[in-house]
Design a protein around this motif. Structure first.
Motif, PDB file in Angstrom:
ATOM      1  N   GLY A   3       8.399   4.623   0.344  1.00  0.00           N
ATOM      2  CA  GLY A   3       7.211   3.969   0.886  1.00  0.00           C
ATOM      3  C   GLY A   3       7.520   2.585   1.435  1.00  0.00           C
ATOM      4  N   LEU A   4       8.301   1.797   0.672  1.00  0.00           N
ATOM      5  CA  LEU A   4       8.665   0.463   1.153  1.00  0.00           C
ATOM      6  C   LEU A   4       9.461   0.536   2.454  1.00  0.00           C
ATOM      7  CD1 LEU A   4       9.674  -1.462  -2.097  1.00  0.00           C
ATOM      8  CD2 LEU A   4       7.823  -2.041  -0.517  1.00  0.00           C
ATOM      9  N   LEU A   5      10.416   1.449   2.517  1.00  0.00           N
ATOM     10  CA  LEU A   5      11.247   1.548   3.711  1.00  0.00           C
ATOM     11  C   LEU A   5      10.448   2.004   4.926  1.00  0.00           C
ATOM     12  CD1 LEU A   5      14.509   3.082   2.201  1.00  0.00           C
ATOM     13  CD2 LEU A   5      14.126   0.747   2.973  1.00  0.00           C
ATOM     14  N   ILE A   6       9.550   2.959   4.735  1.00  0.00           N
ATOM     15  CA  ILE A   6       8.731   3.434   5.860  1.00  0.00           C
ATOM     16  C   ILE A   6       7.859   2.304   6.393  1.00  0.00           C
ATOM     17  CG2 ILE A   6       6.850   4.989   6.495  1.00  0.00           C
ATOM     18  CD1 ILE A   6       8.038   7.003   4.501  1.00  0.00           C
ATOM     19  N   ALA A   7       7.257   1.537   5.475  1.00  0.00           N
ATOM     20  CA  ALA A   7       6.408   0.430   5.911  1.00  0.00           C
ATOM     21  C   ALA A   7       7.220  -0.651   6.612  1.00  0.00           C
ATOM     22  CB  ALA A   7       5.677  -0.160   4.706  1.00  0.00           C
ATOM     23  N   LEU A   8       8.392  -0.972   6.080  1.00  0.00           N
ATOM     24  CA  LEU A   8       9.213  -2.017   6.692  1.00  0.00           C
ATOM     25  C   LEU A   8       9.733  -1.585   8.062  1.00  0.00           C
ATOM     26  CD1 LEU A   8      11.247  -3.293   3.599  1.00  0.00           C
ATOM     27  CD2 LEU A   8       9.456  -4.502   4.840  1.00  0.00           C
ATOM     28  N   VAL A   9      10.140  -0.329   8.186  1.00  0.00           N
ATOM     29  CA  VAL A   9      10.614   0.151   9.489  1.00  0.00           C
ATOM     30  C   VAL A   9       9.477   0.150  10.505  1.00  0.00           C
ATOM     31  CG1 VAL A   9      11.490   2.173  10.718  1.00  0.00           C
ATOM     32  CG2 VAL A   9      12.522   1.492   8.554  1.00  0.00           C
ATOM     33  N   GLY A  10       8.291   0.597  10.078  1.00  0.00           N
ATOM     34  CA  GLY A  10       7.146   0.600  10.984  1.00  0.00           C
ATOM     35  C   GLY A  10       6.767  -0.801  11.433  1.00  0.00           C
ATOM     36  N   CYS A  11       6.734  -1.747  10.502  1.00  0.00           N
ATOM     37  CA  CYS A  11       6.407  -3.128  10.866  1.00  0.00           C
ATOM     38  C   CYS A  11       7.510  -3.752  11.716  1.00  0.00           C
ATOM     39  CB  CYS A  11       6.188  -3.962   9.605  1.00  0.00           C
ATOM     40  SG  CYS A  11       4.750  -3.484   8.625  1.00  0.00           S
ATOM     41  N   HIS A  12       8.761  -3.425  11.405  1.00  0.00           N
ATOM     42  CA  HIS A  12       9.880  -3.979  12.168  1.00  0.00           C
ATOM     43  C   HIS A  12       9.796  -3.607  13.641  1.00  0.00           C
ATOM     44  CE1 HIS A  12      13.990  -4.999  13.294  1.00  0.00           C
ATOM     45  NE2 HIS A  12      14.159  -3.759  13.708  1.00  0.00           N
ATOM     46  N   TYR A  13       9.584  -2.326  13.910  1.00  0.00           N
ATOM     47  CA  TYR A  13       9.503  -1.889  15.305  1.00  0.00           C
ATOM     48  C   TYR A  13       8.196  -2.332  15.958  1.00  0.00           C
ATOM     49  CZ  TYR A  13      13.746   0.905  15.137  1.00  0.00           C
ATOM     50  OH  TYR A  13      15.055   1.298  15.065  1.00  0.00           O
ATOM     51  N   GLY A  14       7.141  -2.463  15.182  1.00  0.00           N
ATOM     52  CA  GLY A  14       5.892  -2.957  15.742  1.00  0.00           C
ATOM     53  C   GLY A  14       5.980  -4.399  16.187  1.00  0.00           C
ATOM     54  N   LEU A  15       6.667  -5.224  15.391  1.00  0.00           N
ATOM     55  CA  LEU A  15       6.819  -6.632  15.750  1.00  0.00           C
ATOM     56  C   LEU A  15       7.783  -6.831  16.918  1.00  0.00           C
ATOM     57  CD1 LEU A  15       6.989  -8.184  12.170  1.00  0.00           C
ATOM     58  CD2 LEU A  15       5.100  -8.372  13.791  1.00  0.00           C
TER      59      LEU A  15
ATOM     60  N   ALA B 236       0.831  -1.206   0.000  1.00  0.00           N
ATOM     61  CA  ALA B 236       0.000   0.000   0.000  1.00  0.00           C
ATOM     62  C   ALA B 236       0.865   1.254   0.000  1.00  0.00           C
ATOM     63  CB  ALA B 236      -0.931  -0.012   1.213  1.00  0.00           C
ATOM     64  N   LEU B 237       1.899   1.284   0.834  1.00  0.00           N
ATOM     65  CA  LEU B 237       2.764   2.462   0.866  1.00  0.00           C
ATOM     66  C   LEU B 237       3.574   2.604  -0.417  1.00  0.00           C
ATOM     67  CD1 LEU B 237       4.128   2.794   4.504  1.00  0.00           C
ATOM     68  CD2 LEU B 237       3.149   4.589   3.090  1.00  0.00           C
ATOM     69  N   ALA B 238       4.016   1.468  -0.999  1.00  0.00           N
ATOM     70  CA  ALA B 238       4.755   1.538  -2.255  1.00  0.00           C
ATOM     71  C   ALA B 238       3.882   2.068  -3.388  1.00  0.00           C
ATOM     72  CB  ALA B 238       5.311   0.163  -2.609  1.00  0.00           C
ATOM     73  N   LEU B 239       2.599   1.740  -3.378  1.00  0.00           N
ATOM     74  CA  LEU B 239       1.695   2.228  -4.425  1.00  0.00           C
ATOM     75  C   LEU B 239       1.266   3.667  -4.216  1.00  0.00           C
ATOM     76  CD1 LEU B 239      -0.620  -0.905  -4.852  1.00  0.00           C
ATOM     77  CD2 LEU B 239       1.120  -0.089  -6.448  1.00  0.00           C
ATOM     78  N   VAL B 240       1.070   4.051  -2.968  1.00  0.00           N
ATOM     79  CA  VAL B 240       0.479   5.343  -2.694  1.00  0.00           C
ATOM     80  C   VAL B 240       1.511   6.464  -2.560  1.00  0.00           C
ATOM     81  CG1 VAL B 240       0.441   5.420  -0.158  1.00  0.00           C
ATOM     82  CG2 VAL B 240      -1.506   6.296  -1.458  1.00  0.00           C
ATOM     83  N   MET B 241       2.751   6.127  -2.223  1.00  0.00           N
ATOM     84  CA  MET B 241       3.760   7.170  -2.024  1.00  0.00           C
ATOM     85  C   MET B 241       4.043   7.979  -3.286  1.00  0.00           C
ATOM     86  SD  MET B 241       4.933   8.107   0.835  1.00  0.00           S
ATOM     87  CE  MET B 241       6.250   9.025   0.064  1.00  0.00           C
ATOM     88  N   PRO B 242       4.194   7.365  -4.482  1.00  0.00           N
ATOM     89  CA  PRO B 242       4.393   8.198  -5.684  1.00  0.00           C
ATOM     90  C   PRO B 242       3.235   9.167  -5.926  1.00  0.00           C
ATOM     91  CG  PRO B 242       4.921   5.917  -6.146  1.00  0.00           C
ATOM     92  CD  PRO B 242       4.272   5.934  -4.805  1.00  0.00           C
ATOM     93  N   LEU B 243       2.006   8.709  -5.672  1.00  0.00           N
ATOM     94  CA  LEU B 243       0.858   9.596  -5.875  1.00  0.00           C
ATOM     95  C   LEU B 243       0.866  10.746  -4.878  1.00  0.00           C
ATOM     96  CD1 LEU B 243      -1.867   6.841  -6.454  1.00  0.00           C
ATOM     97  CD2 LEU B 243      -0.488   8.050  -8.153  1.00  0.00           C
ATOM     98  N   ILE B 244       1.168  10.440  -3.618  1.00  0.00           N
ATOM     99  CA  ILE B 244       1.230  11.501  -2.612  1.00  0.00           C
ATOM    100  C   ILE B 244       2.380  12.452  -2.914  1.00  0.00           C
ATOM    101  CG2 ILE B 244       1.626  11.956  -0.169  1.00  0.00           C
ATOM    102  CD1 ILE B 244       0.202   9.422   0.503  1.00  0.00           C
ATOM    103  N   SER B 245       3.486  11.908  -3.422  1.00  0.00           N
ATOM    104  CA  SER B 245       4.618  12.749  -3.781  1.00  0.00           C
ATOM    105  C   SER B 245       4.256  13.731  -4.892  1.00  0.00           C
ATOM    106  CB  SER B 245       5.799  11.871  -4.207  1.00  0.00           C
ATOM    107  OG  SER B 245       6.866  12.654  -4.686  1.00  0.00           O
TER     108      SER B 245
END
Length: 375
Positions: free
Chosen positions: A323-335, A264-273
């Motif tokens: 977008g990919l990095l933000i999602a991975l960092v968020g999931c990493h710290y969440g887990l 979702a973040l990988a798809l939506v980040m270019p549009l938000i950018s």
């Protein structure tokens, strides 16, 4: 009132001097500031004479464990040479003596202390890197599984994340982008006016906003807004033991939690950018028109010639990586959140800080690797 004041009186007898403990030595009487200061001053005057003096506690009106602790500390945590007291007072003092312990001595740091601290931090960072690498590998395997069996994909989760991460972020990103464009245009106009180079404001705004500031600004906003939300959501699932329930039920956490958010973040980040960049360009165009008289039609007609299309392509590619990095960092710290609220707060804070830092570092890496693109 004078009779209940905690105090120590000295009495001279034929056998020598006797210290009489009088008043009420209770928590209610000792916590008063005036009584405590007076008693402290009196105890300091008797310091050094406690073990060699004769004590008499029988005149005491009231006596509890706090009073016994004060008296025991004054005695140096040892019984005096001679003490006279009631059996109930002796029982209280013996209880206090039994459970009183000395604080541990402060250990003097040696030359190995900095090395130990450095080693702990290095191993901690290595563990973080290993966890992130494992998360990236699991994401690749989950994407392969999704390609092979698209009917099993969590499409409802993906669409929900697209809405919450993308659509709901449009107002704030547009507002911040517009204001950044206005501020940047005003600052640039003050410098260009000195050299009569008003027309070059289009070039500067176009390159800076499309190539750098637009994607980075959007990524920072999403990292603070959605990256923290991802960590908090998964962290709450850890606190409420939902992750343990998923493991017991055989539900893959990476496939249902990490992959939908990353895609979702990988798809939506270019549009938000692009959305943030357009809002920033609009703000810069209006500010340039007001401050320098650059008309909107001139700005729009000059922008395609001033900024190559490859800059937009580079910005779009960077946004996907962001977008990919933000999602991975968020999931990493969440887990990695432990089942307590304190760890949840620390993980969310670390996630936001790490995401923003990673975005800036990756942007600098893109700037170095693609320095000749679009220039």
């Amino acid at each position: 009132m004078e009779e209940s004041t905690p105090r120590i009186e000295q009495q001279d007898t034929a056998d020598g001097r006797v210290l009489l403990v009088r008043g009420a030595w209770t928590a209610a009487d000792l916590t008063g500031q005036a009584a405590w200061e007076a008693l402290t001053a009196q105890l300091q005057g008797l310091r050094g004479k406690a073990s060699a003096s004769r004590w008499n506690l029988e005149p005491l009106e009231k006596f509890d464990y706090l009073g016994a602790q004060v008296l025991w500390n004054h005695w140096g945590r040892a019984w005096p040479a001679e003490v006279q007291m009631a059996p109930s007072q002796r029982a209280v003092l013996e209880t206090v003596a039994k459970f009183t312990c000395s604080p541990p001595k402060a250990r003097k740091p040696d030359w190995t202390e900095p090395l130990i601290v450095l080693g702990h931090r290095v191993f901690s960072q290595a563990d973080q890197a290993r966890g992130m690498l494992r998360l990236i590998g699991q994401l690749l395997l989950d994407i392969i599984r999704l390609i092979r069996h698209p009917q099993q994909g969590p499409w409802r989760d993906l669409s929900g994340h697209l809405y919450h991460i993308g659509a709901t972020a449009l107002p704030i990103t547009a507002l911040v982008g517009f204001l950044i464009g206005v501020v940047l245009a005003y600052l640039i106009s003050q410098q260009l006016r000195q050299f009569g180079a008003d027309a070059f404001i289009v070039n500067i705004l176009g390159i800076s906003l499309i190539r750098e500031l637009g994607p980075v600004l959007a990524a920072i906003l999403i990292a603070g807004r959605s990256g923290s939300a991802i960590t908090a959501q998964i962290g709450v699932m850890r606190v409420t033991e939902e992750l343990d329930a998923m493991r017991v039920m055989g539900i893959a956490r990476g496939f249902r939690l990490v992959m939908p958010r990353a895609l979702a973040l990988a798809l939506v980040m270019p549009l938000i950018s692009v959305w943030t960049t357009l809002a920033a360009l609009l703000g810069g165009m209006l500010a340039a028109n007001i401050s320098m008289g650059v008309s909107p039609s001139f700005f729009i007609n000059t922008l395609p010639a001033a900024v190559d299309v490859s800059n937009l392509t580079l910005a779009t590619g960077k946004s996907v990586v962001f977008g990919l990095l933000i999602a991975l960092v968020g999931c990493h710290y969440g887990l990695r959140v432990k089942p307590n609220t304190e760890s949840l707060g620390q993980g969310t804070t670390a996630s936001v800080v790490t995401s923003i830092t990673v975005v800036i570092l990756v942007d600098a890496l893109f700037a170095v690797l693609f320095k000749s693109v679009g220039i």
